[in-house]
Scaffold this motif. Sequence first.
Motif, PDB file in Angstrom:
ATOM      1  N   CYS A  65     -59.851 -75.297 -10.743  1.00  0.00           N
ATOM      2  CA  CYS A  65     -58.518 -75.774 -11.120  1.00  0.00           C
ATOM      3  C   CYS A  65     -58.626 -76.583 -12.399  1.00  0.00           C
ATOM      4  O   CYS A  65     -59.683 -77.099 -12.737  1.00  0.00           O
ATOM      5  CB  CYS A  65     -57.871 -76.580  -9.996  1.00  0.00           C
ATOM      6  N   ASP A  66     -57.492 -76.636 -13.084  1.00  0.00           N
ATOM      7  CA  ASP A  66     -57.455 -77.492 -14.251  1.00  0.00           C
ATOM      8  C   ASP A  66     -56.910 -78.854 -13.820  1.00  0.00           C
ATOM      9  O   ASP A  66     -56.316 -78.996 -12.769  1.00  0.00           O
ATOM     10  CB  ASP A  66     -56.664 -76.873 -15.397  1.00  0.00           C
ATOM     11  N   LEU A  67     -57.174 -79.834 -14.622  1.00  0.00           N
ATOM     12  CA  LEU A  67     -56.857 -81.207 -14.245  1.00  0.00           C
ATOM     13  C   LEU A  67     -55.456 -81.632 -14.654  1.00  0.00           C
ATOM     14  O   LEU A  67     -54.855 -82.453 -14.006  1.00  0.00           O
ATOM     15  CB  LEU A  67     -57.899 -82.146 -14.860  1.00  0.00           C
ATOM     16  N   THR A 108     -49.690 -87.657 -15.458  1.00  0.00           N
ATOM     17  CA  THR A 108     -49.465 -87.501 -14.006  1.00  0.00           C
ATOM     18  C   THR A 108     -48.472 -86.396 -13.680  1.00  0.00           C
ATOM     19  O   THR A 108     -48.099 -86.213 -12.520  1.00  0.00           O
ATOM     20  CB  THR A 108     -48.997 -88.833 -13.389  1.00  0.00           C
ATOM     21  N   ALA A 109     -48.029 -85.653 -14.684  1.00  0.00           N
ATOM     22  CA  ALA A 109     -47.066 -84.574 -14.457  1.00  0.00           C
ATOM     23  C   ALA A 109     -47.664 -83.484 -13.583  1.00  0.00           C
ATOM     24  O   ALA A 109     -48.840 -83.167 -13.681  1.00  0.00           O
ATOM     25  CB  ALA A 109     -46.610 -83.988 -15.788  1.00  0.00           C
ATOM     26  N   ARG A 110     -46.834 -82.911 -12.709  1.00  0.00           N
ATOM     27  CA  ARG A 110     -47.267 -81.809 -11.856  1.00  0.00           C
ATOM     28  C   ARG A 110     -47.400 -80.535 -12.679  1.00  0.00           C
ATOM     29  O   ARG A 110     -46.730 -80.378 -13.697  1.00  0.00           O
ATOM     30  CB  ARG A 110     -46.263 -81.584 -10.746  1.00  0.00           C
ATOM     31  N   GLY A 111     -48.244 -79.627 -12.205  1.00  0.00           N
ATOM     32  CA  GLY A 111     -48.307 -78.344 -12.874  1.00  0.00           C
ATOM     33  C   GLY A 111     -49.716 -77.820 -13.127  1.00  0.00           C
ATOM     34  O   GLY A 111     -49.903 -76.874 -13.868  1.00  0.00           O
ATOM     35  N   SER A 112     -50.716 -78.402 -12.510  1.00  0.00           N
ATOM     36  CA  SER A 112     -52.064 -77.867 -12.656  1.00  0.00           C
ATOM     37  C   SER A 112     -52.143 -76.478 -12.071  1.00  0.00           C
ATOM     38  O   SER A 112     -51.326 -76.098 -11.226  1.00  0.00           O
ATOM     39  CB  SER A 112     -53.068 -78.788 -11.953  1.00  0.00           C
ATOM     40  N   SER A 113     -53.120 -75.715 -12.480  1.00  0.00           N
ATOM     41  CA  SER A 113     -53.254 -74.325 -12.034  1.00  0.00           C
ATOM     42  C   SER A 113     -54.569 -74.112 -11.312  1.00  0.00           C
ATOM     43  O   SER A 113     -55.558 -74.814 -11.558  1.00  0.00           O
ATOM     44  CB  SER A 113     -53.233 -73.392 -13.255  1.00  0.00           C
ATOM     45  N   ILE A 114     -54.607 -73.100 -10.449  1.00  0.00           N
ATOM     46  CA  ILE A 114     -55.843 -72.603  -9.860  1.00  0.00           C
ATOM     47  C   ILE A 114     -56.129 -71.279 -10.548  1.00  0.00           C
ATOM     48  O   ILE A 114     -55.270 -70.405 -10.620  1.00  0.00           O
ATOM     49  CB  ILE A 114     -55.732 -72.444  -8.344  1.00  0.00           C
ATOM     50  N   ILE A 115     -57.346 -71.156 -11.056  1.00  0.00           N
ATOM     51  CA  ILE A 115     -57.717 -69.993 -11.874  1.00  0.00           C
ATOM     52  C   ILE A 115     -58.872 -69.279 -11.184  1.00  0.00           C
ATOM     53  O   ILE A 115     -59.806 -69.910 -10.690  1.00  0.00           O
ATOM     54  CB  ILE A 115     -58.117 -70.463 -13.289  1.00  0.00           C
ATOM     55  N   GLY A 130     -53.156 -77.596 -25.053  1.00  0.00           N
ATOM     56  CA  GLY A 130     -52.727 -78.626 -24.117  1.00  0.00           C
ATOM     57  C   GLY A 130     -53.843 -79.558 -23.705  1.00  0.00           C
ATOM     58  O   GLY A 130     -54.869 -79.679 -24.364  1.00  0.00           O
ATOM     59  N   LYS A 131     -53.615 -80.213 -22.574  1.00  0.00           N
ATOM     60  CA  LYS A 131     -54.543 -81.222 -22.067  1.00  0.00           C
ATOM     61  C   LYS A 131     -55.424 -80.708 -20.932  1.00  0.00           C
ATOM     62  O   LYS A 131     -56.217 -81.446 -20.383  1.00  0.00           O
ATOM     63  CB  LYS A 131     -53.755 -82.435 -21.560  1.00  0.00           C
ATOM     64  N   SER A 132     -55.271 -79.456 -20.518  1.00  0.00           N
ATOM     65  CA  SER A 132     -55.991 -78.921 -19.368  1.00  0.00           C
ATOM     66  C   SER A 132     -57.495 -79.106 -19.502  1.00  0.00           C
ATOM     67  O   SER A 132     -58.055 -78.999 -20.590  1.00  0.00           O
ATOM     68  CB  SER A 132     -55.692 -77.439 -19.182  1.00  0.00           C
ATOM     69  N   SER A 133     -58.155 -79.362 -18.377  1.00  0.00           N
ATOM     70  CA  SER A 133     -59.601 -79.517 -18.311  1.00  0.00           C
ATOM     71  C   SER A 133     -60.105 -78.886 -17.026  1.00  0.00           C
ATOM     72  O   SER A 133     -59.473 -79.026 -15.983  1.00  0.00           O
ATOM     73  CB  SER A 133     -59.992 -81.000 -18.306  1.00  0.00           C
ATOM     74  N   ALA A 134     -61.246 -78.216 -17.073  1.00  0.00           N
ATOM     75  CA  ALA A 134     -61.833 -77.621 -15.878  1.00  0.00           C
ATOM     76  C   ALA A 134     -62.225 -78.724 -14.896  1.00  0.00           C
ATOM     77  O   ALA A 134     -62.804 -79.726 -15.277  1.00  0.00           O
ATOM     78  CB  ALA A 134     -63.046 -76.784 -16.252  1.00  0.00           C
ATOM     79  N   SER A 135     -61.900 -78.513 -13.622  1.00  0.00           N
ATOM     80  CA  SER A 135     -62.130 -79.565 -12.633  1.00  0.00           C
ATOM     81  C   SER A 135     -62.785 -78.985 -11.381  1.00  0.00           C
ATOM     82  O   SER A 135     -63.875 -78.451 -11.449  1.00  0.00           O
ATOM     83  CB  SER A 135     -60.795 -80.242 -12.321  1.00  0.00           C
ATOM     84  N   ALA A 136     -62.119 -79.068 -10.239  1.00  0.00           N
ATOM     85  CA  ALA A 136     -62.689 -78.638  -8.959  1.00  0.00           C
ATOM     86  C   ALA A 136     -63.081 -77.165  -8.990  1.00  0.00           C
ATOM     87  O   ALA A 136     -62.505 -76.369  -9.730  1.00  0.00           O
ATOM     88  CB  ALA A 136     -61.685 -78.889  -7.842  1.00  0.00           C
ATOM     89  N   TYR A 192     -72.516 -72.407 -10.938  1.00  0.00           N
ATOM     90  CA  TYR A 192     -71.417 -72.497 -11.898  1.00  0.00           C
ATOM     91  C   TYR A 192     -70.897 -73.924 -11.897  1.00  0.00           C
ATOM     92  O   TYR A 192     -70.618 -74.487 -10.842  1.00  0.00           O
ATOM     93  CB  TYR A 192     -70.328 -71.478 -11.553  1.00  0.00           C
ATOM     94  N   VAL A 193     -70.813 -74.498 -13.086  1.00  0.00           N
ATOM     95  CA  VAL A 193     -70.439 -75.903 -13.251  1.00  0.00           C
ATOM     96  C   VAL A 193     -69.163 -75.987 -14.077  1.00  0.00           C
ATOM     97  O   VAL A 193     -69.052 -75.351 -15.134  1.00  0.00           O
ATOM     98  CB  VAL A 193     -71.562 -76.689 -13.961  1.00  0.00           C
ATOM     99  N   THR A 194     -68.188 -76.781 -13.593  1.00  0.00           N
ATOM    100  CA  THR A 194     -67.014 -77.080 -14.402  1.00  0.00           C
ATOM    101  C   THR A 194     -67.309 -78.320 -15.235  1.00  0.00           C
ATOM    102  O   THR A 194     -67.901 -79.281 -14.764  1.00  0.00           O
ATOM    103  CB  THR A 194     -65.763 -77.351 -13.532  1.00  0.00           C
ATOM    104  N   GLN A 195     -66.900 -78.284 -16.505  1.00  0.00           N
ATOM    105  CA  GLN A 195     -67.038 -79.417 -17.408  1.00  0.00           C
ATOM    106  C   GLN A 195     -65.647 -79.740 -17.935  1.00  0.00           C
ATOM    107  O   GLN A 195     -64.997 -78.888 -18.534  1.00  0.00           O
ATOM    108  CB  GLN A 195     -67.974 -79.059 -18.561  1.00  0.00           C
ATOM    109  N   SER A 196     -65.209 -80.961 -17.712  1.00  0.00           N
ATOM    110  CA  SER A 196     -63.836 -81.311 -18.080  1.00  0.00           C
ATOM    111  C   SER A 196     -63.689 -81.760 -19.522  1.00  0.00           C
ATOM    112  O   SER A 196     -62.585 -81.771 -20.055  1.00  0.00           O
ATOM    113  CB  SER A 196     -63.294 -82.397 -17.157  1.00  0.00           C
TER     114      SER A 196
END
Length: 187
Positions: A166-168, A178-185, A149-155, A104-108
Amino acid sequence: PFYDAGDGINFRDYIYAYGFRYAGGGGIRQSDGQYFFVENGPGTDRLARLVSGRNYGFNGSDESMYTFASYNWVPATAPVDIAFVEAGVYNNSGFPAQYANRAYVTQSGATWASGPGTDLEKVVTEFTLASDGTRVGGPRPIAIYNGFGKSSASAMAVGPDGIYFCDLYTEAAFDNPTARGSSIIKL
């Protein structure tokens, strides 16, 4: 593979493989010990199996990103990380047995861009890869971002009850990368 005790310790002793542009995440598939990685190119990205002593051939061109690739993204979609669902790791992370050994690959996608993007950007993609690195199945998108929004798939990582990524960026801040608030999905 380049270590030579006869010439003392030098930089070549620490090289495992070379010829990369910008290798991102990677992971070992424990069932066969193979290491796969994702890499961002100028306009073409690649997924490949790492082999000791191999020159992956990057010379500044998109064409060189095809060297030893299991898969190429054209146009580039910024693959970030890779993880494997495996029977021997968290008992397939809760997935049915037929999903064993799938990658499984995340693509941002585009950095700090609004919306879902195009050409399977901002997505988690599934692949089936043979031990020699040959792509057997995929790409198959399994999670596609569809917000504004600006969310992107990351780690990415596997756990005992699913695949986590997580989203970026936060969904709430459209003016501050640089705002805080990324999520773990969890998938």
